[in-house]
Design an enzyme around this catalytic site. Sequence first.
Site, short mmCIF file in Angstrom:
data_model
loop_
_atom_site.label_atom_id
_atom_site.label_comp_id
_atom_site.label_asym_id
_atom_site.label_seq_id
_atom_site.Cartn_x
_atom_site.Cartn_y
_atom_site.Cartn_z
N LYS A 88 0.56 -3.71 11.22
CA LYS A 88 1.78 -4.53 11.15
C LYS A 88 2.95 -3.62 11.53
CE LYS A 88 -0.99 -5.44 7.28
NZ LYS A 88 -1.92 -6.36 7.82
N ASP A 108 4.21 13.58 -6.40
CA ASP A 108 5.25 14.47 -6.91
C ASP A 108 6.67 14.01 -6.55
OD1 ASP A 108 3.24 15.97 -7.99
OD2 ASP A 108 3.35 17.59 -6.52
N LYS A 158 0.87 -1.18 0.00
CA LYS A 158 0.00 0.00 0.00
C LYS A 158 0.91 1.23 0.00
CE LYS A 158 -2.44 -3.38 2.19
NZ LYS A 158 -1.87 -4.60 2.81
#
Length: 462
Positions: A382, A203, A198
């Site tokens: 996690k 930019d 994820k």
Amino acid sequence: MNIRHFCAWFFTSILGLSTGCTALPNVSAIIDDASTAQSARQLVSVKGVLSPKESRAIMERLKKTVAPTDILARHTVVVESVTDSPLTKGNHVTLLADGQATYAAMFKAIENGRDHINLESYIIEDDETGQAFADLLLQKQAEGVQVNLIYDSFGSMNTPASFFQRLREGGVEIVEFNPINPMKAMPGWGLTHRNHRKILIVDGQIAIIGGINISKVYSSNPLQQRKNQRAPIHWRDTDVEIKGQAVAELQKLFLDTWHTQQGSSLSEGNNYYPDLKGNGHALVRVVGSTPGQTNRVPFVMYVSAITFAEHSIHLTHAYFIPDKQIVKALAKAAERGVDVKIILPGISDSRLPLYSQRHHYAPLLRKGVKIYEHKTSLLHAKTAVIDGVWSTIGSTNMDSLSMLHNNEVNAVILDKKFAQEMERMFSGDIADSEEIHWDQWKKRPLLPSARDWFVNLFARWL
């Protein structure tokens, strides 16, 4: 067990039988080799590679801020023996606890995007949260900001094709990672190879990573569930926002996945590696992994960090089905007097991993490891914080799917102040958890113990 977890179990079980057993590396051997083969590499700043003298001086200053620990020296050498990802200097890091804080930071970063937006997620759902992201991404694309999106075909299997088609029609470039449809597969296709990362990069200047997917389940407020039992269960998760040189390392991972999955050619007009500012104080290493024994960097990272811990090991994990090396390292740490505490789910979106998780309690509790089950939320984080200075946040679960089959990414952060924030968050999670006591656990009835043992026989595919 929901449909996604059932399919994961079924397909990985069948395919695992046909592809054989991939082994995790022997970390003890890696530690022995690293201790005699090399010294720590130079740090990397926004201005380039620092000299050995400058690198040593920075590490020595960091050591003086905490009690003596091998986590800053010997562990660093071990990790650098298995990855080319450098330890980067001058990063600004912000802890993001839960979905609301993370989504607010993601939306702010996207809204401020001027050149490109790279988004990578295991799950992107077609719900109010997914639609809000889609609307904003389309808006930015219409403004001339190039949006590139990678989603995992299996993780997002419940999302209709029309959701992604709408984005494509708006100019968003999209990669479907390892399509579960064999007719769309590329050479080397394997259903068990999933992209569990994820990552948001805007930019080339700011990145957000962790365990949070794009789904409304992360948007709930924990107070709502406490006040109203009918409110949606709160998902407890953690991300981190990074600004600095480490963003370039995350960009490398994203673009490598894009090219490996044969994404469209990206415009040369976009600046994916801009000049960066090094105004922060944290040292950050990006730890990425892909399937294959030699690429199991998060596994080596965890076993080594636990092995060299001298004061405290505080882990929070959503799926805890550990390899024997991790169990042994945790037990030995507790035996040598390290304060070892692990927060695990007491509520889960899948019962089988919960049963397998509990199979590992006895050998840990017996050695003095303290185990807690989170009771007020569905734990999906996690994270770890060790010796008050070493922290990690990412997508890597403590199970075979993450350690062997998935693309994963973690940020390792060396910074006392950030570790203190992690400890405060950990204490808050402890308050919402129930401790499992050995004197009570060892008296459990035979039936649940036998059930946990049986389910753990299939741990490799949970």
